[in-house]
Design an enzyme around this catalytic site. Structure first.
Site, PDB file in Angstrom:
ATOM      1  N   GLU A 128     -11.623 -34.011 -43.695  1.00  0.00           N
ATOM      2  CA  GLU A 128     -12.918 -34.036 -43.004  1.00  0.00           C
ATOM      3  C   GLU A 128     -13.983 -33.490 -43.952  1.00  0.00           C
ATOM      4  OE1 GLU A 128     -12.802 -32.891 -38.960  1.00  0.00           O
ATOM      5  OE2 GLU A 128     -14.968 -32.631 -38.791  1.00  0.00           O
ATOM      6  N   GLU A 143     -17.237 -27.717 -30.608  1.00  0.00           N
ATOM      7  CA  GLU A 143     -17.128 -29.148 -30.895  1.00  0.00           C
ATOM      8  C   GLU A 143     -15.824 -29.735 -30.353  1.00  0.00           C
ATOM      9  OE1 GLU A 143     -17.930 -29.375 -35.163  1.00  0.00           O
ATOM     10  OE2 GLU A 143     -20.080 -29.302 -34.773  1.00  0.00           O
ATOM     11  N   ARG A 201     -13.781 -18.089 -35.938  1.00  0.00           N
ATOM     12  CA  ARG A 201     -15.088 -18.607 -36.355  1.00  0.00           C
ATOM     13  C   ARG A 201     -16.169 -18.393 -35.289  1.00  0.00           C
ATOM     14  NH1 ARG A 201     -15.440 -24.152 -37.863  1.00  0.00           N
ATOM     15  NH2 ARG A 201     -16.614 -23.827 -39.762  1.00  0.00           N
ATOM     16  N   ASP A 252     -25.997 -25.007 -39.615  1.00  0.00           N
ATOM     17  CA  ASP A 252     -24.821 -25.699 -40.141  1.00  0.00           C
ATOM     18  C   ASP A 252     -24.997 -26.125 -41.600  1.00  0.00           C
ATOM     19  OD1 ASP A 252     -22.391 -26.883 -40.247  1.00  0.00           O
ATOM     20  OD2 ASP A 252     -22.819 -28.526 -38.864  1.00  0.00           O
ATOM     21  N   GLU A 294     -21.278 -31.459 -47.826  1.00  0.00           N
ATOM     22  CA  GLU A 294     -21.590 -32.298 -46.673  1.00  0.00           C
ATOM     23  C   GLU A 294     -23.085 -32.594 -46.553  1.00  0.00           C
ATOM     24  OE1 GLU A 294     -20.238 -30.677 -42.946  1.00  0.00           O
ATOM     25  OE2 GLU A 294     -21.132 -32.303 -41.775  1.00  0.00           O
TER      26      GLU A 294
HETATM   27  C1  GCV Z   1     -14.717 -29.197 -39.266  1.00  0.00           C
HETATM   28  C2  GCV Z   1     -19.948 -29.446 -39.045  1.00  0.00           C
HETATM   29  C3  GCV Z   1     -19.200 -30.600 -39.633  1.00  0.00           C
HETATM   30  C4  GCV Z   1     -17.860 -30.795 -38.974  1.00  0.00           C
HETATM   31  C5  GCV Z   1     -17.077 -29.476 -39.058  1.00  0.00           C
HETATM   32  C6  GCV Z   1     -17.904 -28.399 -38.375  1.00  0.00           C
HETATM   33  C7  GCV Z   1     -17.255 -27.033 -38.463  1.00  0.00           C
HETATM   34  O1  GCV Z   1     -20.384 -29.736 -37.762  1.00  0.00           O
HETATM   35  O2  GCV Z   1     -19.972 -31.756 -39.553  1.00  0.00           O
HETATM   36  O3  GCV Z   1     -17.182 -31.817 -39.635  1.00  0.00           O
HETATM   37  O4  GCV Z   1     -15.818 -29.581 -38.479  1.00  0.00           O
HETATM   38  O5  GCV Z   1     -19.161 -28.298 -38.994  1.00  0.00           O
HETATM   39  O6  GCV Z   1     -17.702 -26.250 -39.285  1.00  0.00           O
HETATM   40  O7  GCV Z   1     -16.334 -26.751 -37.714  1.00  0.00           O
END
Ligand code: GCV
Length: 686
Positions: free
Chosen positions: A176, A302, A335, A381, A409
């Site tokens: 990811e 999420e 987290r 983020d 990212e």
């Molecule tokens: C692993 C962001 C990213 C997600 C990630 C999330 C996180 O939203 O786009 O891909 O998920 O952060 O840190 O958990």
């Protein structure tokens, strides 16, 4: 493992050591690693492993230091008597492991040189870190004498999180947010099976100072959940490959494990059966991996399960796992990335930037001693520019880890050059209580980052992105290091034969690349404006009417998010003085964060003297121009780096330029159309 780039450990980096007489003396597996490293280097460069007084370099654990080497570090008297001044205090850190109460000094090392002998003394991984320190020094380690220096890591845990999936996820793939090919650890539903590559990765990480790795994605899907139970052997194999380099393995687990793996009807953290299940599962983990580091958990975030489903707090959730890990000295990284991702975009009172503080600050003092709250460095983020998360100053009675994102990212996805150490240095040096107060680095005991490495031959997709991985480890070891200094180290190690000619052009390309990236993307701290889903390239309104809580609120009059106490979401009030006042005021707020905290008219005048709209135009033209200047500099390096590496970077620079121009044109056009304000310099806006 074929044709993998050696990154910052090419054989040549060991020439200074490998061409000398070296004594390695000490027991234990890590001393064995040091001996192997030195033996390989000597075999290549004509030096020798010796066992007597004739050595040019002595690497030893303190109880194995020969008298003459001891004298180099502690003075003649100590050499003669065989006693180090300070005795047991030879490696003090003042820190004690909260779980075991033992002194936490086995990553330290001493290094000094006198009378033609360089001496490194360290325990455990300390000796290994000392070896890599000498690698970094190269010939300088064998030049003029220098007095004994003690080195110790500022951060106790320096950890990389891999968002690697075991199964290929239908949307997110094998990794990811991975931009460097597949996973080093996993492929197509099982272990990738190349433990040499894993070992080589561990070696690189140790040379940068990293000592922990979480081997699977924090989004724990069905197959990945089973790494905790019937697939534990796969994790143990990774631990075995990383152990010789002093790296502990951590595992992302699902909070719902007792239900999805254990067949229980609940995962309620206060339920006795649930506790017993975690205790049993954890006991089996430690049977398989005695030095297992611990669990990493993304809960109630999420779509991941968490304690909210049972009406429990995140402290209840974290303490459940902390309790299971405590008997073994393990830790849980919990987290703080918890927010409502199903928000109504019409609702302006819900503010994603507030969420972590609102959820966690009230829980300060409730977390177990081996629970570490892992906080993203900014409130949203990993955007190219965010203020420091207010959580960092709000939880003095909680162990904190600050989380960075090495995987790019939101910073060009390893297609753009974006050297991130300057951003991280700013974060780590930020003083939440104002000038002269403690820094973020001083508050956090740990630094964690999402790794940017994959099975790509260059490890990181963009070969220059290797510098980010290296810089993360070095800053976690010593947050006081300067970004340019770290880059210089990286250049020297990675390109040992041509470093002298590469330094200037590489600094020119990389030093300011983060700010260049910021200039051509989302302005003044407003964030996002990326294409939804994959997050590459511009799409100004892509997230504007979605449930994700990432809005810019641009209209014909102005842009930005009102997070003030006076008229907005009140986020500024989550900061201590002086920042709560500084951020509250549109006049005092630093320009680069203005749109993070304020909704202002396009004509608002910045400290720079420019209006917001003119700043947007100017920075976007400038940013794209700066990218256009990179390619000629890189073209001038033909023959100074490996041709394949040169070609790879050249292609990526072309893509970066295309993308930077696209950003420039979309952002400028969008704001011109919204505001109707022409560019003061009459440049082309579409
Ligand atoms: C692993 C962001 C990213 C997600 C990630 C999330 C996180 O939203 O786009 O891909 O998920 O952060 O840190 O958990």
């Amino acid at each position: 493992m074929t044709d993998v780039h050696p990154a910052w450990l090419p054989p040549e980096a060991f020439r200074a050591i490998g061409s000398r007489r070296v004594l390695v003396h000490g027991d234990g597996p890590l001393a064995g690693t040091v001996r192997d490293e030195v033996a390989r280097a000597c075999a290549r460069f004509g030096g020798s492993l010796c066992d007597g007084g004739e050595a040019d370099l002595v690497l030893a654990t303190s109880d194995h230091l020969p008298a003459h080497a001891r004298a180099v570090l502690y003075g003649e008297e100590a050499g003669e008597t065989g006693a180090a001044p300070g005795g047991d205090e030879a490696f003090p850190t003042g820190r004690r492991d909260r779980m075991t109460g033992t002194p936490d000094g086995d990553e330290n090392f001493l290094v000094g040189r006198r009378g033609g002998v360089t001496v490194v003394a360290g325990e455990g991984a300390g000796l290994l870190y000392g070896l890599f320190h000498v690698v970094r020094l190269g010939e300088r380690a064998f030049g003029a004498d220098f007095p004994a220096e003690r080195h110790r890591p500022a951060m106790r845990r320096r950890m990389l999180d891999h968002w690697d999936n075991v199964d290929v996820h239908p949307v997110m793939g094998q990794v990811e947010r991975g931009y460097a090919g597949g996973s080093i650890f996993w492929a197509d539903g099982g272990p990738r099976g190349d433990l040499d590559r894993v070992r080589a990765y561990g070696r690189l990480l140790a040379a940068a100072g990293v000592n922990a790795v979480a081997v699977n994605n924090v989004n724990v899907h069905a197959t990945e959940a089973r790494l905790l139970t019937d697939r534990l052997g796969d994790v143990a194999a990774l631990a075995g490959a990383l152990r010789p380099y002093g790296i502990r393995v951590h595992l992302s687990v699902t909070f719902a494990a007792p239900v999805v793996l254990g067949g229980l009807s609940t995962a309620d953290p206060l339920d006795e059966d649930v506790r017993a299940w975690w205790a049993g599962a954890t006991a089996r983990v430690y049977e398989a991996i005695p030095d297992f580091g611990g669990y990493l958990v993304k809960a109630d975030s999420e779509g991941q399960p968490g304690p909210f489903a049972y009406g429990r707090s995140h402290a209840d959730g974290a303490n459940l796992l902390a309790g299971a890990l405590a008997p073994y000295g393990g830790v849980v990284h919990w987290r703080a990335f918890v927010y409502d991702h199903r928000q109504d975009w019409r609702d302006r009172s819900t503010d994603r930037a507030r969420a972590a503080y609102d959820h966690f600050a009230p829980l300060d003092g409730e977390f177990a001693g081996n629970a570490i709250l892992q906080v993203k460095h900014g409130p949203i983020d990993f955007q190219v520019r965010e203020p420091v998360s207010p959580v960092i100053a709000a939880m003095p009675r909680t162990r904190l880890a600050v989380e960075l994102q090495v995987t790019q990212e939101y910073t060009g996805q390893q297609r753009h050059v974006c050297y991130l150490a300057p951003m991280w240095r700013e974060v780590l040096g930020f003083e939440p209580w104002g000038p002269g107060g403690r820094t973020v680095a001083g508050v956090a005991g740990e630094l964690v980052a999402v790794s940017n490495a994959g099975d790509d031959p260059y490890w990181t997709g963009h070969p220059l992105a290797q510098a980010n991985l290296y810089a993360f480890g070095r800053l976690a070891w010593d947050p006081g290091l300067g970004p340019a200094e770290i880059l210089d180290e990286w250049i020297g190690l990675t390109f040992p034969d041509t470093a002298d000619r590469l330094r200037e052009p590489l600094h020119a390309i990389m030093n300011g690349s983060w700010e260049t990236y910021e200039r051509y993307t989302a302005p003044l701290g407003v964030g996002f404006m990326v294409r939804p889903g994959h997050h590459y390239g511009p799409d100004v309104d892509g997230y504007e009417y979605t449930p994700w809580g990432t809005y810019h609120f641009a209209d014909r009059d102005g842009v930005g998010v009102d997070r003030t106490r006076a008229t907005g979401t009140g986020c500024t009030g989550q900061y201590p003085e002086p920042w709560s006042e500084v951020y509250e005021s549109a006049e005092r707020c630093p320009d680069e964060l203005l749109l993070f905290f304020h909704h202002v008219p396009y004509g608002h005048v910045l400290h720079s003297g420019k209006t917001v709209i003119q700043h947007i135009y100017d920075t976007h033209f400038a940013g794209a121009e700066e990218v256009a200047e990179l390619r000629p500099v890189w073209d001038g390096l033909v023959g100074l780096v490996d041709p394949a590496l040169h070609a790879r970077v050249r292609e990526l620079l072309d893509e970066q330029l295309r993308s930077a121009r696209e950003w420039r044109d979309q952002i400028n056009t969008y704001f011109f159309r919204k505001s109707g304000v022409p560019d003061a310099h009459g440049r082309r806006i579409h």
